[in-house]
Write an enzyme that holds these catalytic residues in place. Structure first.
Site, mmCIF file in Angstrom:
data_model
loop_
_atom_site.group_PDB
_atom_site.id
_atom_site.type_symbol
_atom_site.label_atom_id
_atom_site.label_comp_id
_atom_site.label_asym_id
_atom_site.label_seq_id
_atom_site.Cartn_x
_atom_site.Cartn_y
_atom_site.Cartn_z
ATOM 1 N N HIS A 179 0.848 -1.190 0.000
ATOM 2 C CA HIS A 179 0.000 0.000 0.000
ATOM 3 C C HIS A 179 0.883 1.239 0.000
ATOM 4 C CE1 HIS A 179 -3.491 -2.555 1.726
ATOM 5 N NE2 HIS A 179 -3.550 -2.484 0.406
ATOM 6 N N GLU A 182 2.101 3.648 2.978
ATOM 7 C CA GLU A 182 2.597 3.007 4.198
ATOM 8 C C GLU A 182 4.123 2.972 4.184
ATOM 9 O OE1 GLU A 182 0.315 -0.622 4.468
ATOM 10 O OE2 GLU A 182 -1.575 0.499 4.397
ATOM 11 N N HIS A 314 2.568 -3.825 6.846
ATOM 12 C CA HIS A 314 1.623 -2.753 6.574
ATOM 13 C C HIS A 314 1.609 -1.787 7.761
ATOM 14 C CE1 HIS A 314 -0.565 -4.439 2.992
ATOM 15 N NE2 HIS A 314 0.019 -5.547 3.441
ATOM 16 N N GLU A 387 0.638 -5.272 10.913
ATOM 17 C CA GLU A 387 0.204 -3.878 10.854
ATOM 18 C C GLU A 387 1.037 -3.135 11.899
ATOM 19 O OE1 GLU A 387 -1.855 -2.422 8.854
ATOM 20 O OE2 GLU A 387 -3.095 -4.003 7.969
#
Length: 425
Positions: A179, A182, A314, A387
């Protein structure tokens, strides 16, 4: 390190306060900004969070089951109509400008906004990889798995005691920056590169891991998107790739909904090209996902997949996630109770070192076409999503100050070691 980067790091070290709520530029029809940042009330279960995600909103983060989203006026209205409460956190685009422009535009064209120059652009990342391969040529080789839509190399650094030879050793893969916005994840991959090359001669534990494994690192899976995200020295809030969608005015596909295992199967991605989680017109429609998948496929040697473990990094929410994402069931085709337990056990062990929350991916909300489900579903690779920092936040969730890079990447050192050593299990 360049003078510019030292200055940038010094500026970043002053830190940033969380941005105050801004006054939205309202839509004439709904009173909502063109892209509003909201906290969603009433999304405390996986089913409810999945319902929110299925509207095509941009799910920014999650904490304790609560969701932070970026939504258009139409999306916000649809959520309210379905009984969800939305607490406005501000106008997303105004917040982006405020976050980017606190000291004007970037001093160097194509760089990060002022104060964030310690983050690496694609060119700077490539230079770091080239330097690592040159300075540690005995244990590191640099190649590419292919090119992005706009023609950038998808750099691959291999680290092993005989890096130029394909040895019969368990392999480990780290991927970052699927992404675009990020950027902290690229720094995470660079941390892995730096630690396992520079530390090889002095740290016996690192030497043992390098000697007994083949470690692969891809710091920029989506370099076109990440470069676009800092266009003009200002953050754009961009998530997707940069390939135009055929038959649409929209640009970009969510690369982490574009993998061909259970692609577009289960309401875990959007059919709308304008949605942030748009899965693309077909599985592997994107040059980037197709190239990374082809590399992983190529590691099947003598009928056996050599890559045994994998982390896809992420931001944000501080979570350790594992398959499956496409179903809420803990077991399903190709994932039995023993395998599911191993996923959970290793995930919890890694989370015990970094303070993240461990859970099956679908406990957050259902996704389909993601890299973890594909890596396990096709290749039986023990594949996780991390994450990263912060646990929650508004605009600073995507764009934490560069001052946090050293601490928040080093925070995952022990988890990375666990994942590498698990490849031999």
């Amino acid at each position: 390190m360049s003078t510019r980067r030292r200055i940038g790091g010094a500026l970043a070290a002053t830190g940033l306060a969380l941005l105050a709520v801004t006054t939205p530029v309202a839509s004439a029809q709904t009173g909502d900004p063109a892209r509003g940042l909201y906290s969603v009330e009433g999304a405390s279960t996986p089913d409810k969070r999945t319902e929110v995600a299925r509207t095509g909103v941009d799910v920014a983060g999650s904490r304790g089951g609560a969701l932070t989203i970026v939504a258009t006026p139409g999306q916000a209205a649809a959520l309210r109509a379905n009984g969800f409460g939305l607490k406005s956190l501000g106008d997303f685009d105004s917040m982006l400008k405020q976050r980017s422009g606190r000291a004007g535009t970037a001093a160097v064209a194509g760089d990060f906004p002022p104060g964030d120059e310690a983050y690496h652009t694609y060119a700077e990342t490539t230079a770091e990889l080239q330097k690592a391969a040159k300075d540690h040529s005995d244990i590191a080789t640099l190649s590419s798995v292919g090119k992005s839509y706009e023609g950038r190399e998808l750099n691959l650094l291999k680290i092993s005691d005989n890096a130029g030879t394909d040895e019969n050793e368990p392999e480990v893969l780290f991927t970052c920056n699927q992404h675009a916005r990020e950027h902290l994840t690229t720094e995470m991959c660079l941390r892995i590169v730096q630690r396992f090359t520079s530390g090889y001669a002095s740290d016996p534990a690192i030497k043992k891991m390098v000697d007994e494994h083949e470690i692969y690192v891809i710091p920029n899976v989506n370099p076109d998107g990440s470069e676009y995200d800092i266009t003009g020295g200002e953050y754009q809030g961009w998530r997707k790739t940069r390939k135009p969608v055929p038959g649409s005015s929209a640009v970009g596909t969510d690369p982490n909904r574009n993998w061909d295992y259970k692609w577009n199967c289960c309401g875990g991605s959007s059919n709308s090209p304008s949605a942030e989680d748009y899965h693309g017109p077909s599985a592997f429609s994107e040059s980037e996902t197709k190239a990374v998948a082809a590399f992983i496929d190529s590691r099947v040697v003598g009928g056996a997949q050599q890559i045994k473990t994998h982390i896809d990094f992420h931001t944000f929410s501080e979570l350790v996630l594992w398959p499956y994402g496409y179903t809420k069931a803990e077991t399903d085709t190709g994932l039995n109770e023993e395998e599911a337990k191993r996923f959970a056990d290793v995930g919890k062990q890694m989370a015990g070192t970094n303070g993240y929350t461990p859970e099956q991916s679908s406990d957050l909300y259902v996704t389909d076409g993601d890299i973890n489900d594909w890596a396990w579903g096709k290749h039986k690779i023990l594949s996780y999503t991390f994450e990263m920092y912060p646990k929650d936040g508004g605009i600073d969730g995507f764009y934490p100050p560069a001052s946090v890079i050293p601490e928040q990447t080093a925070r995952n050192d022990k988890a990375v070691d666990i994942l590498i050593n698990e490849a031999k299990a």
